[in-house]
Design a protein around this motif. Structure first.
Motif, PDB file in Angstrom:
ATOM      1  N   TYR A 179       0.969  -1.052  -0.040  1.00  0.00           N
ATOM      2  CA  TYR A 179      -0.034  -0.047   0.090  1.00  0.00           C
ATOM      3  C   TYR A 179       0.870   1.306   0.098  1.00  0.00           C
ATOM      4  CZ  TYR A 179      -3.656   3.354   1.596  1.00  0.00           C
ATOM      5  OH  TYR A 179      -4.336   4.193   1.569  1.00  0.00           O
ATOM      6  N   PRO A 180       1.250   1.796  -1.252  1.00  0.00           N
ATOM      7  CA  PRO A 180       2.125   2.888  -1.312  1.00  0.00           C
ATOM      8  C   PRO A 180       1.883   4.176  -0.513  1.00  0.00           C
ATOM      9  CG  PRO A 180       1.358   2.139  -3.413  1.00  0.00           C
ATOM     10  CD  PRO A 180       0.718   1.508  -2.312  1.00  0.00           C
ATOM     11  N   LYS A 181       0.646   4.515  -0.514  1.00  0.00           N
ATOM     12  CA  LYS A 181       0.035   5.740   0.256  1.00  0.00           C
ATOM     13  C   LYS A 181       0.548   5.485   1.825  1.00  0.00           C
ATOM     14  CE  LYS A 181      -3.259   9.586   0.251  1.00  0.00           C
ATOM     15  NZ  LYS A 181      -2.647  10.565  -0.661  1.00  0.00           N
ATOM     16  N   GLY A 182      -0.071   4.482   2.109  1.00  0.00           N
ATOM     17  CA  GLY A 182       0.254   4.023   3.705  1.00  0.00           C
ATOM     18  C   GLY A 182       1.853   4.015   4.065  1.00  0.00           C
ATOM     19  N   LYS A 183       2.561   3.513   2.946  1.00  0.00           N
ATOM     20  CA  LYS A 183       4.061   3.458   3.229  1.00  0.00           C
ATOM     21  C   LYS A 183       4.509   4.834   3.524  1.00  0.00           C
ATOM     22  CE  LYS A 183       4.643  -0.539   0.397  1.00  0.00           C
ATOM     23  NZ  LYS A 183       5.557  -0.917  -0.860  1.00  0.00           N
ATOM     24  N   GLU A 184       4.245   5.791   2.377  1.00  0.00           N
ATOM     25  CA  GLU A 184       4.734   7.161   2.351  1.00  0.00           C
ATOM     26  C   GLU A 184       4.230   7.880   3.502  1.00  0.00           C
ATOM     27  OE1 GLU A 184       2.046  10.765   1.920  1.00  0.00           O
ATOM     28  OE2 GLU A 184       1.551   9.168   0.492  1.00  0.00           O
ATOM     29  N   ARG A 185       2.889   7.808   4.097  1.00  0.00           N
ATOM     30  CA  ARG A 185       2.328   8.377   5.341  1.00  0.00           C
ATOM     31  C   ARG A 185       3.194   7.826   6.350  1.00  0.00           C
ATOM     32  NH1 ARG A 185      -2.335   6.324   5.539  1.00  0.00           N
ATOM     33  NH2 ARG A 185      -1.724   4.709   6.886  1.00  0.00           N
ATOM     34  N   GLU A 186       3.434   6.561   6.696  1.00  0.00           N
ATOM     35  CA  GLU A 186       4.184   6.107   7.650  1.00  0.00           C
ATOM     36  C   GLU A 186       5.685   6.267   7.944  1.00  0.00           C
ATOM     37  OE1 GLU A 186       2.308   5.090  10.202  1.00  0.00           O
ATOM     38  OE2 GLU A 186       0.653   5.048   9.011  1.00  0.00           O
ATOM     39  N   LEU A 187       6.188   6.329   6.575  1.00  0.00           N
ATOM     40  CA  LEU A 187       7.757   6.593   6.505  1.00  0.00           C
ATOM     41  C   LEU A 187       7.861   8.224   6.800  1.00  0.00           C
ATOM     42  CD1 LEU A 187       8.914   4.818   3.559  1.00  0.00           C
ATOM     43  CD2 LEU A 187       9.868   4.507   5.822  1.00  0.00           C
ATOM     44  N   GLY A 188       7.080   9.061   6.613  1.00  0.00           N
ATOM     45  CA  GLY A 188       6.888  10.338   6.792  1.00  0.00           C
ATOM     46  C   GLY A 188       6.888  10.526   8.429  1.00  0.00           C
ATOM     47  N   ASN A 189       5.704   9.841   8.903  1.00  0.00           N
ATOM     48  CA  ASN A 189       5.687   9.979  10.285  1.00  0.00           C
ATOM     49  C   ASN A 189       6.654   9.640  11.112  1.00  0.00           C
ATOM     50  OD1 ASN A 189       2.991  11.180  10.037  1.00  0.00           O
ATOM     51  ND2 ASN A 189       1.999   9.093  10.204  1.00  0.00           N
ATOM     52  N   LEU A 190       7.498   8.472  10.643  1.00  0.00           N
ATOM     53  CA  LEU A 190       8.592   7.912  11.219  1.00  0.00           C
ATOM     54  C   LEU A 190       9.939   8.916  11.346  1.00  0.00           C
ATOM     55  CD1 LEU A 190       9.939   5.416  12.881  1.00  0.00           C
ATOM     56  CD2 LEU A 190      10.110   4.456  10.665  1.00  0.00           C
ATOM     57  N   GLY A 191       9.909   9.614   9.980  1.00  0.00           N
ATOM     58  CA  GLY A 191      10.926  10.514  10.082  1.00  0.00           C
ATOM     59  C   GLY A 191      10.705  11.701  10.819  1.00  0.00           C
ATOM     60  N   LYS A 192       9.425  12.081  10.995  1.00  0.00           N
ATOM     61  CA  LYS A 192       9.012  13.350  12.024  1.00  0.00           C
ATOM     62  C   LYS A 192       9.529  12.752  13.551  1.00  0.00           C
ATOM     63  CE  LYS A 192       5.674  15.235   9.073  1.00  0.00           C
ATOM     64  NZ  LYS A 192       4.646  16.271   8.913  1.00  0.00           N
ATOM     65  N   LEU A 193       9.342  11.380  13.873  1.00  0.00           N
ATOM     66  CA  LEU A 193       9.302  11.076  15.101  1.00  0.00           C
ATOM     67  C   LEU A 193      10.991  11.115  15.349  1.00  0.00           C
ATOM     68  CD1 LEU A 193       8.718   9.748  17.712  1.00  0.00           C
ATOM     69  CD2 LEU A 193       8.711   7.440  16.379  1.00  0.00           C
ATOM     70  N   LYS A 194      11.811  10.812  14.282  1.00  0.00           N
ATOM     71  CA  LYS A 194      13.224  10.543  14.262  1.00  0.00           C
ATOM     72  C   LYS A 194      13.586  11.972  14.579  1.00  0.00           C
ATOM     73  CE  LYS A 194      13.855   6.184  12.962  1.00  0.00           C
ATOM     74  NZ  LYS A 194      14.461   5.208  14.058  1.00  0.00           N
ATOM     75  N   ILE A 195      13.136  13.125  13.966  1.00  0.00           N
ATOM     76  CA  ILE A 195      13.372  14.469  14.176  1.00  0.00           C
ATOM     77  C   ILE A 195      13.267  14.918  15.424  1.00  0.00           C
ATOM     78  CG2 ILE A 195      12.896  16.677  13.567  1.00  0.00           C
ATOM     79  CD1 ILE A 195      12.244  15.774  10.669  1.00  0.00           C
ATOM     80  N   ALA A 196      12.123  14.525  16.170  1.00  0.00           N
ATOM     81  CA  ALA A 196      11.693  14.921  17.448  1.00  0.00           C
ATOM     82  C   ALA A 196      12.666  14.274  18.241  1.00  0.00           C
ATOM     83  CB  ALA A 196      10.199  14.428  17.843  1.00  0.00           C
ATOM     84  N   GLN A 197      13.298  13.127  18.116  1.00  0.00           N
ATOM     85  CA  GLN A 197      14.220  12.458  18.949  1.00  0.00           C
ATOM     86  C   GLN A 197      15.555  12.751  18.511  1.00  0.00           C
ATOM     87  OE1 GLN A 197      13.458   8.222  17.536  1.00  0.00           O
ATOM     88  NE2 GLN A 197      11.987   8.050  19.358  1.00  0.00           N
ATOM     89  N   GLY A 198      15.771  13.727  17.844  1.00  0.00           N
ATOM     90  CA  GLY A 198      17.038  14.479  17.684  1.00  0.00           C
ATOM     91  C   GLY A 198      18.063  13.465  16.559  1.00  0.00           C
ATOM     92  N   ASN A 199      17.220  12.074  16.175  1.00  0.00           N
ATOM     93  CA  ASN A 199      18.176  11.350  15.306  1.00  0.00           C
ATOM     94  C   ASN A 199      18.007  11.824  13.822  1.00  0.00           C
ATOM     95  OD1 ASN A 199      19.100   9.216  14.010  1.00  0.00           O
ATOM     96  ND2 ASN A 199      18.127   7.642  15.271  1.00  0.00           N
ATOM     97  N   ASN A 200      18.630  12.642  13.508  1.00  0.00           N
ATOM     98  CA  ASN A 200      18.515  13.418  11.937  1.00  0.00           C
ATOM     99  C   ASN A 200      19.018  12.708  11.051  1.00  0.00           C
ATOM    100  OD1 ASN A 200      17.266  15.744  13.241  1.00  0.00           O
ATOM    101  ND2 ASN A 200      19.282  16.760  13.451  1.00  0.00           N
ATOM    102  N   ASP A 201      20.031  11.865  11.146  1.00  0.00           N
ATOM    103  CA  ASP A 201      20.616  11.120   9.757  1.00  0.00           C
ATOM    104  C   ASP A 201      19.400  10.043   9.729  1.00  0.00           C
ATOM    105  OD1 ASP A 201      22.968  12.154   9.667  1.00  0.00           O
ATOM    106  OD2 ASP A 201      23.986  11.113  11.139  1.00  0.00           O
ATOM    107  N   SER A 202      18.968   9.485  10.625  1.00  0.00           N
ATOM    108  CA  SER A 202      17.783   8.462  10.573  1.00  0.00           C
ATOM    109  C   SER A 202      16.619   8.844   9.923  1.00  0.00           C
ATOM    110  CB  SER A 202      17.731   7.382  11.804  1.00  0.00           C
ATOM    111  OG  SER A 202      16.854   6.458  11.512  1.00  0.00           O
ATOM    112  N   ALA A 203      16.341  10.094  10.308  1.00  0.00           N
ATOM    113  CA  ALA A 203      15.432  10.898   9.776  1.00  0.00           C
ATOM    114  C   ALA A 203      15.205  11.100   8.428  1.00  0.00           C
ATOM    115  CB  ALA A 203      14.806  12.232  10.607  1.00  0.00           C
ATOM    116  N   ILE A 204      16.487  11.695   7.842  1.00  0.00           N
ATOM    117  CA  ILE A 204      16.561  12.088   6.482  1.00  0.00           C
ATOM    118  C   ILE A 204      16.351  10.766   5.730  1.00  0.00           C
ATOM    119  CG2 ILE A 204      18.482  12.318   4.802  1.00  0.00           C
ATOM    120  CD1 ILE A 204      17.364  14.974   6.033  1.00  0.00           C
TER     121      ILE A 204
END
Length: 168
Positions: free
Chosen positions: A12-37
């Motif tokens: 489900y590509p739209k779900g993948k896109e949304r969840e990866l985006g959310n995971l990226g935002k979570l990584k930003i909030a945690q300060g894990n910028n390399d993983s967020a990128i």
């Protein structure tokens, strides 16, 4: 992350896109910028394949924010200008995100005139959107820019704007 596994399993590509985006935002909030990128770039690839413009704009702004936090200003400007060029449908909120972040980058680089121009445009668009929180944030930026330019009356005026918007 379980939602991402399910979306991948169901292809489900739209779900993948949304969840990866959310995971990226979570990584930003945690300060894990390399993983967020990494997550945000994967999300962007899915969004491009789906021609999901608003999702692309949001993700590009998030990537720009990470590069800004890492002081990778050239990379940040490249992705933000790409987003700006992509924004042909003029999503006003995306314009505000892009302009405010570009303004912050130019400020850090010492180009106060460019920072001022972009921040003023961001504030104008935030006002059109009637987004008080965004307007307060941009007014604070403008106060700091004017202060750095030695234009203290204007700086004080924007601090006053911040106080008025914060308490209304």
């Amino acid at each position: 992350q379980n939602e991402l596994k399910i979306d991948k399993y169901l292809n489900y590509p739209k779900g993948k896109e949304r969840e990866l985006g959310n995971l990226g935002k979570l990584k930003i909030a945690q300060g894990n910028n390399d993983s967020a990128i990494v997550c945000l770039k994967q999300s962007l690839d899915y969004e491009k394949s789906l021609h999901h413009t608003i999702g692309m704009l949001e993700t590009m702004a998030d990537i720009g924010k990470v590069y800004y936090q890492q002081k990778k200003y050239q990379e940040a400007k490249m992705i933000l200008y790409e987003a700006s060029n992509l924004n042909k449908e003029c999503y006003l909120t995306a314009n505000v995100w892009i302009d405010q972040l570009l303004s912050k980058i130019y400020f850090e680089e010492g180009d106060f005139d460019s920072a001022l121009q972009l921040a003023r445009r961001a504030l104008k668009n935030a006002s059109i959107l009637q987004d008080r929180l965004l307007s307060v944030s941009i007014a604070k930026d403008l106060s700091e820019i004017y202060s750095r330019k030695g234009m203290y009356f204007e700086a004080y005026s924007f601090l006053d704007t911040v106080n008025i918007l914060s308490h209304s």
